[in-house]
Design an enzyme around this catalytic site. Structure first.
Site, short mmCIF file in Angstrom:
data_model
loop_
_atom_site.label_atom_id
_atom_site.label_comp_id
_atom_site.label_asym_id
_atom_site.label_seq_id
_atom_site.Cartn_x
_atom_site.Cartn_y
_atom_site.Cartn_z
N ASP A 111 -22.15 22.67 26.65
CA ASP A 111 -23.35 21.61 27.07
C ASP A 111 -22.66 20.65 28.06
O ASP A 111 -21.49 20.32 28.03
CB ASP A 111 -23.82 20.72 26.14
N1 URA Z 1 -22.66 23.47 20.20
C1 URA Z 1 -23.06 22.62 20.82
O1 URA Z 1 -24.06 22.05 20.58
N2 URA Z 1 -23.03 22.37 22.25
C2 URA Z 1 -21.87 23.05 22.91
O2 URA Z 1 -21.63 22.86 24.14
C3 URA Z 1 -21.28 23.70 22.13
C4 URA Z 1 -21.57 24.26 20.56
#
Ligand code: URA
Length: 248
Positions: A111
């Site tokens: 993310d």
């Molecule tokens: N889980 C999440 O919530 N975000 C990420 O970027 C990776 C795993």
């Protein structure tokens, strides 16, 4: 015996633009091989030699020949993993132009607000090997939570929680508390916002998320935030499970 490769062709394969622009680069004396400027686009080199981490310079920047592009980036917060990033710059802007021209792709996603180990490649087989649910490649996340982590929450994360868009429960392979608000969580699947949604499902909230390991490959301590480097053969073996981490 394999046929010799031309300098122009080598630069083209490494992402230095069209054949015509590679030729122009060489003719403008921007390319050095073994420390010597080579202005002949048709200069030939033995592929056996080139395949073995052959070194060249373009505009005084050193490059190592790579048949396949496999690399890691220490992703900073504030970058999107999408090619068409909407509200933040794309992680691809952190890579040099030749890698972008080679169309390397992020292997899975992190993310925008998450940091840590992110792989890139132009090798479809490698990308599939790392992302296919069948291979269950473990990924280690360091999670900082808003509320203290309870034993009950850890038990539920290990037992499996149901996320709203999928009746199939998802569970953590391992969950190790590192402090009241710190959790090291290993997942073998990679659903959208999975860590955040799993923590929300047990009544907590992710305040910060960092991926520190994929397979047995750890984010190197000396790879600064925003920096990238090629994967070595040892790194690749750590990813695909054919080698142990040296400190294990
Ligand atoms: N889980 C999440 O919530 N975000 C990420 O970027 C990776 C795993």
């Amino acid at each position: 015996m394999r046929r010799p490769v031309k300098l122009e062709q080598i630069l083209f394969s490494q992402g230095f633009g069209t054949r015509r622009s590679c030729r122009a680069l060489i003719l403008s004396a921007a390319v050095q091989v073994d420390g010597l400027t080579c202005t002949d686009p048709q200069a030939e080199f033995a592929p056996e030699h080139v395949d073995r981490d052959w070194l060249f310079q373009v505009n005084d920047v050193s490059w190592t020949y790579r048949k396949r592009a496999l690399l890691m980036l220490h992703k900073p917060a504030g970058y999107e993993c999408s090619q068409k990033a909407k509200s933040h710059p794309a992680v691809y802007t952190l890579l040099p132009d030749p890698l972008r021209t080679r169309a390397v792709q992020a292997v899975g996603r992190l993310d925008q607000d998450c940091t840590g180990l992110l792989l890139f490649s132009d090798d479809g087989q490698f990308i599939h090997r790392m992302t296919s649910p069948r291979h269950e490649v473990p990924k280690l996340y360091e999670v900082r939570t808003s509320d203290p982590i309870t034993d009950e929450q850890i038990t539920r994360l290990l037992a499996g929680v149901v996320l709203e868009d999928d009746p199939q429960p998802v569970r953590a392979l391992a969950c190790v508390r590192g402090g009241d608000h710190l959790l090291a969580m290993t997942l073998t699947s990679g659903k959208y916002h999975q860590v955040k949604r799993m923590l929300a499902a047990v009544g907590n909230h992710v305040a910060a998320l960092h991926r520190s390991q994929i397979g047995r490959l750890r984010l190197p301590a000396d790879l600064g935030v925003g920096q990238w480097r090629w994967l070595s053969a040892q790194d690749e073996a750590l990813l695909t499970g054919t080698a142990q981490h040296p400190n294990d």
